[in-house]
Design a protein around this motif. Structure first.
Motif: not given
Length: 534
Positions: A269-275, A373-375, A497-499
């Motif tokens: 999945p695509l990680s969440s947008r920067y909070e 797609p990472f955090r 891998r997108t944690e």
């Protein structure tokens, strides 16, 4: 009798000439090696890794070579450069943090006497050695490029320079030092963009060694796209207005291209947008224009760097060295979340954005997009901080258009260069005992038929990270990671891998197993609790 002696003499002479010819041929066949390092370039910032930014020269290298999609750095400028140059974990090389001495061998802030650079080792094989760009692995004389194996050197010793002159961007007394073959120089010509100056020295140096019978090693360490975000006006204009859809849209677009290109697994999945990012649709027109300009400048910096790579490749062909040269491109860490407008120790210049009279960064909002797609970001040990785009090109030895998900790290580049040059890593150099290498050569990975089974010894390897209290271990598919003062998180990178799915609570035994390995490594390389040395 005399004719027999003459015949034997001629036989001996022909044998000697044959041996000499073979030796000369063997020497000439050692490959030239070029390593190009970008500064603060995110995982998705190249066209061939999903970006909309124009990078035709790097895309060509990927198309004619190989992409490694699971390649790692050491999380930040100095540690990554130390790892690349010496083949050691940063702490083993003396640069567990930056270039300030923090009171222990692992954090002394300059290259250890028990480390050797790629250049020093290749010199033992008579390589011509060249560096152009950012050095940033120590300010003491013993750690400078011209004392670490480089014949020709144009270097910026630390970070934080204007792209148009030698003015420091810090107001806390730090200065920027440029050296040309060991001699301090000042860059005052504001028309000569730093990325171009780095390219020019590399091209000039290649021209100077073109007639040499010996191979060359060229290390091109661009400062782009590290802040301050500055670029020539024409380059910026090319991208102005292209980012008015915002960071969410950009991340989604890059994510889809990455899946299409096979850069990432489609199930991740695509990680969440920067909070901390705002809702783009709630910004005013003026705010959107400011943000669009920031990203346009950043894109222009990458565009110009790619053109520099193109000039180097053109020179390589002009001097007829392109058929026997290994070219590697990588980034020193993920995209940056630095917010320089909020830092009181950075000089505040608010002139025309992107010019010599402006100092700014592109902030976590765009850094998050760079690391799609990472955090997280540079300085962090989550994937957004330590994952690098990696390209290798070598006509006739690396198959065109290939890709591999086998794991690699900057510590692998020195042993890779040595294997290609036919060298063994020595136990001693110049009377100093060298620290044993933790990495492994990537030559077999880069030259393997990627359609066949994966090579053993790379997928299941174990790697470690620590930077200013951020820490991680990856062992095969498992990754244990924690930011400073935070508990461990556990991820199965094979499926995530997108944690995005922390398994630490469900698999406490795996957490303990990996933590034990991490602590043993940390003790062995000299990691110190960051709260005790900060």
């Amino acid at each position: 009798m005399m004719s027999t002696l003459r015949f034997r003499f001629l036989q001996l002479l022909l044998l000697l000439l044959s041996v000499t010819s073979v030796r000369a041929q063997d020497k000439s066949q050692h490959p030239n090696i070029i390593i190009v390092l970008a500064d603060d370039l995110g995982f998705s910032d190249l066209g061939c890794f999903g970006s909309e930014i124009s990078t035709p020269n790097l895309d060509r290298l990927a198309r004619e070579g190989i992409k490694l999609t699971s390649f790692y750095n050491s999380g930040r400028c100095c540690p990554s450069r130390a790892a690349l140059l010496t083949g050691l974990y940063p702490h083993q090389a003396g640069i567990g943090d930056m270039v300030q001495d923090k009171g222990s061998p692992a954090y002394q802030g300059y290259l250890s006497e028990n480390s050797a650079t790629i250049a020093q080792l290749l010199k033992t094989k008579d390589y011509n050695t060249i560096i152009s760009g950012k050095w940033h692995v120590g300010l003491v004389p013993s750690a400078l490029a011209h004392n670490r194996g480089f014949d020709k050197s144009f270097t910026m010793l630390n970070n934080g320079s204007s792209y148009f002159n030698s003015e420091p961007i810090y107001n806390d007394g730090r200065t920027v030092n440029f050296l040309l073959n060991g001699q301090k120089i000042e860059r005052q010509d504001t028309s000569r963009y730093l990325t171009q100056a780095i390219t020019d020295f590399a091209v000039k140096s290649l021209d100077e060694v073109k007639s040499s019978k010996n191979p060359f090693f060229l290390y091109v360490a661009y400062t782009a796209p590290h802040w301050p975000i500055q670029a020539p006006p024409g380059d910026i204009a090319k991208y102005k207005g292209k980012y008015m859809e915002g960071w969410d849209a950009l991340r989604k677009q890059r994510f889809e291209r990455q899946k299409q290109f096979g850069i990432i697994d489609k199930q991740w999945p695509l990680s969440s947008r920067y909070e901390g990012a705002s809702d783009w649709e709630k910004l005013t027109s003026l705010e959107k224009d400011l943000w669009d300009t920031r990203m346009a400048i950043y894109a222009a910096m990458i565009d110009r760097m790619d053109r520099g790579v193109g000039e180097i490749l053109t020179k390589l062909k002009d001097i007829q060295k392109d058929k026997n040269t290994l070219v590697i491109f990588v980034s020193d860490n993920g995209g940056s979340g630095d917010t320089v407008k909020d830092w009181n120790y950075v000089t505040q210049k608010n002139g025309t954005p992107g010019s010599v009279n402006a100092i700014d960064s592109y902030y976590p909002e765009w850094g998050n997009a760079s690391n799609t797609p990472f955090r997280l970001f540079k300085k962090n040990t989550h994937e957004g901080g330590i994952a690098s785009p990696f390209i290798a090109w070598f006509p006739g030895q690396i198959a065109a258009g290939t890709s591999s998900s086998q794991i690699g790290h900057l510590i692998d580049l020195l042993p890779t260069c040595l294997e290609w040059a036919g060298l063994q890593y020595p136990r001693n150099l110049a009377g100093k005992e060298l620290t044993a290498l933790p990495g492994t050569s990537l030559k077999s990975t880069l030259t393997a038929d990627q359609n066949k089974n994966k090579r053993s010894g790379t997928v299941n390897r174990t790697l470690f990270w620590e930077h200013e209290g951020s820490r991680a271990i990856r062992s095969g598919r498992w990754k244990l990671v924690a930011e400073i003062h935070q508990p461990w998180e556990l991820y199965d990178l094979q499926v995530d891998r997108t944690e995005t799915n922390d398994l630490a609570g469900k698999l406490p035994a795996k957490v303990k197993e990996l933590e034990k390995q991490y602590l043993e490594w940390a003790k062995g390389v000299g990691v110190v609790d960051w709260d005790l040395i900060k």
